[in-house]
Enzyme design. Structure first.
Site, PDB file in Angstrom:
ATOM      1  N   ASP A 126      14.893  -9.695  -1.093  1.00  0.00           N
ATOM      2  CA  ASP A 126      13.963 -10.393  -0.212  1.00  0.00           C
ATOM      3  C   ASP A 126      14.341 -10.091   1.236  1.00  0.00           C
ATOM      4  OD1 ASP A 126      12.445 -12.213   1.256  1.00  0.00           O
ATOM      5  OD2 ASP A 126      12.591 -13.769  -0.277  1.00  0.00           O
ATOM      6  N   LYS A 128       8.386  -6.235  14.996  1.00  0.00           N
ATOM      7  CA  LYS A 128       8.525  -4.839  14.589  1.00  0.00           C
ATOM      8  C   LYS A 128       9.320  -4.046  15.631  1.00  0.00           C
ATOM      9  CE  LYS A 128       6.957  -3.059  11.460  1.00  0.00           C
ATOM     10  NZ  LYS A 128       7.547  -2.824  10.105  1.00  0.00           N
ATOM     11  N   GLN A 182       0.812  -1.218   0.000  1.00  0.00           N
ATOM     12  CA  GLN A 182       0.000   0.000   0.000  1.00  0.00           C
ATOM     13  C   GLN A 182       0.850   1.274   0.000  1.00  0.00           C
ATOM     14  OE1 GLN A 182      -3.945  -0.126   2.173  1.00  0.00           O
ATOM     15  NE2 GLN A 182      -2.825  -1.631   3.399  1.00  0.00           N
ATOM     16  N   TYR A 198       3.814 -10.320  15.862  1.00  0.00           N
ATOM     17  CA  TYR A 198       4.051  -9.248  14.881  1.00  0.00           C
ATOM     18  C   TYR A 198       4.640  -8.025  15.582  1.00  0.00           C
ATOM     19  CZ  TYR A 198       2.884  -5.320  11.812  1.00  0.00           C
ATOM     20  OH  TYR A 198       2.933  -4.177  11.055  1.00  0.00           O
TER      21      TYR A 198
END
Length: 281
Positions: free
Chosen positions: A31, A124, A10, A120
């Protein structure tokens, strides 16, 4: 030339028109699950700045794939940041409200203690720490509830479900700021230029849309603007269990944006093009 890690996400897609001369590195070229490969690309291309607009974002899947998510969200940003520090170039890294436990009803400030409630968020948070430890001039931009005309997001899901049903049950005890990917892209460009000009602006920033709302109220505004007569029933998170625990409080204090000459975007103003695009599809 600016190097952007990410091409189809996005934010990356919103960055494309803002940075027509940038190099957008797709997964086939760099990657993030192979951090050394990403650092090598910086040494090869010798960009003047780097934006990390790619990440492992499958929040629930990360509960079972935390090792992979750690490579992508934790180790890769660290390797990229180290290469940026080595080259003496600035870096912008996008992070998340999920680094916070999400308790209370206050707006989290950049310096608040973190306590990620899920895998997650942990990955992060590791990425943030690695970027800070690298010594690179950087801007870490924490954001929340991202939406755009591209990919999969809450707005497009609501438009799809709203075309199929006349009533929906939506979580109402999670509060946060829906954030247009277009506003994040603008902040990435602005912050990259700012820290290149003034290293003292390096640090962590919060960016989320205003006003803060629940998912249920977010849905109501979507249906209102789309002209859909869909009844939204408020439900607690407990009635919609997910593998990964979500924070109840995703409010972010965005006052630090003033240092970059930015302010919180009104997310309601960004819904129309998405609604129009959905109607035309």
């Amino acid at each position: 030339m600016i190097l952007v890690f990410g091409k189809t996400g996005q934010v990356a897609r919103e960055l494309a028109p803002l940075l027509p001369d940038a190099h957008f590195a797709a997964r086939s070229e760099a990657d993030l699950s192979r951090p050394d490969e990403c650092a090598a690309l910086i040494r090869t291309l010798k960009p003047v700045g780097v934006i990390i607009a790619a990440a492992y974002t499958a929040v629930d899947k990360a509960e079972d794939e935390e090792e992979l998510a750690s490579h992508v969200n934790g180790e890769a940003p660290g390797a990229i940041a180290a290469a940026c520090a080595e080259a003496g170039i600035p870096l912008v890294h996008i992070s998340t409200d999920y680094v916070f436990a999400g308790e209370g009803e206050y707006a989290h400030q950049p310096g608040d203690e973190i306590a990620p409630p899920n895998a997650y968020g942990r990955t992060k948070a590791a990425g943030e720490a690695a970027v800070r430890a690298s010594g690179a001039d950087h801007a870490i931009i924490r954001t929340s509830w991202v939406f755009s005309p591209h990919g999969n997001n809450f707005v497009k899901t609501m438009l799809r479900l709203g075309s199929e049903r006349d009533s929906l049950r939506i979580v109402a005890d999670q509060i946060g700021g829906p954030t247009p990917a277009a506003a994040i892209a603008e902040a990435c460009v602005r912050s990259l230029a700012a820290i290149a000009e003034d290293k003292a602006l390096s640090g962590t920033y919060h960016l989320s849309g205003a006003p803060d709302v629940s998912w249920a109220d977010f849905a109501r505004e979507i249906f209102s603007q789309a002209g859909r007569d869909v009844e939204v029933a408020d439900i607690p998170s407990a009635e919609f269990p997910t593998p990964a625990k979500r924070p109840l409080n995703s409010r972010l204090d965005c006052s630090s944006l003033e240092r970059l000459g930015l302010e919180r975007p009104d997310w309601r103003l960004y819904l129309k093009p998405i609604i129009e695009d959905f109607a035309a599809s």
